[in-house]
Design an enzyme around this catalytic site. Structure first.
Site, mmCIF file in Angstrom:
data_model
loop_
_atom_site.group_PDB
_atom_site.id
_atom_site.type_symbol
_atom_site.label_atom_id
_atom_site.label_comp_id
_atom_site.label_asym_id
_atom_site.label_seq_id
_atom_site.Cartn_x
_atom_site.Cartn_y
_atom_site.Cartn_z
ATOM 1 N N HIS A 291 35.130 -19.758 60.946
ATOM 2 C CA HIS A 291 36.542 -19.389 61.012
ATOM 3 C C HIS A 291 36.605 -17.906 61.355
ATOM 4 O O HIS A 291 36.076 -17.073 60.624
ATOM 5 C CB HIS A 291 37.256 -19.659 59.685
ATOM 6 C CG HIS A 291 38.714 -19.361 59.756
ATOM 7 N ND1 HIS A 291 39.630 -20.284 60.195
ATOM 8 C CD2 HIS A 291 39.412 -18.236 59.485
ATOM 9 C CE1 HIS A 291 40.838 -19.744 60.173
ATOM 10 N NE2 HIS A 291 40.726 -18.507 59.746
ATOM 11 N N CYS A 292 37.221 -17.596 62.475
ATOM 12 C CA CYS A 292 37.272 -16.210 62.944
ATOM 13 C C CYS A 292 38.512 -15.519 62.380
ATOM 14 O O CYS A 292 39.634 -15.951 62.662
ATOM 15 C CB CYS A 292 37.301 -16.186 64.469
ATOM 16 S SG CYS A 292 37.353 -14.518 65.138
#
Length: 176
Positions: free
Chosen positions: A104-105
């Site tokens: 998850h950025c």
């Protein structure tokens, strides 16, 4: 502006625009979210799981099978109430199962998964181009103006880049 400065500015605007486009594309694209099973819907069991239990659907819906992984790699997600395919993971930030989940950025506020890996790689490439271009502009300005302590500046910039890499990838962000 002279012709040389216009060319430098044009390249910076084009690379910056491509960087923003790739960021937007990464942030707004569905990463490959696997739809949840609603409580009233029947449990859909993959055929590979059914083969393991010899077609006994009641046994497939028991909690003992939900905690294990099938030989084909399908694993039961308690949050989404589905059997997710291999390489799919549940993202705690998005609260969804994502196909081919990588991470998850926080910069794009989206998962990097099956459908967002290409725009994410493009985004990283364009960010690298923008940073290199800014570095070249700073070097050109420092070189043409004969600035004092230029070497101190060029030692400071890479050090800050390495610090950003350390902050961006802490040990606690690994997918388990």
């Amino acid at each position: 502006l002279d012709k040389g400065a216009e060319a430098w500015l044009a390249v910076q605007l084009v690379t910056g625009g491509l960087c923003v486009w790739a960021l937007w594309s990464t942030a707004m694209t569905d990463p490959g979210i696997i739809p949840r099973r609603e409580p009233h819907e029947p449990l859909v069991v993959p055929e590979s799981v059914l083969a393991v239990i010899n077609g006994d659907v009641e046994k497939a819906q028991s909690s003992s099978l939900k905690q294990t992984t099938s030989p084909a790699g399908h694993k039961y997600c308690r949050t989404c109430r589905i059997y997710r395919p291999p390489r799919a993971k549940h993202c705690n930030s998005c609260d969804n199962c994502v196909d081919r989940f990588d991470h998850h950025c926080p910069w794009t506020n989206n998962c990097v998964g099956y459908l967002t890996i290409k725009p994410f790689i493009l985004f990283l490439f364009y960010v690298l181009l923008v940073c290199l271009w800014a570095f070249l502009i700073c070097y050109k300005v420092a070189w043409t103006n004969n600035m004092q302590h230029v070497s101190l500046f060029f030692a400071f910039v890479p050090a800050m880049g390495f610090k950003e890499i350390e902050v961006g990838y802490p040990a606690s962000s690994k997918v388990e």
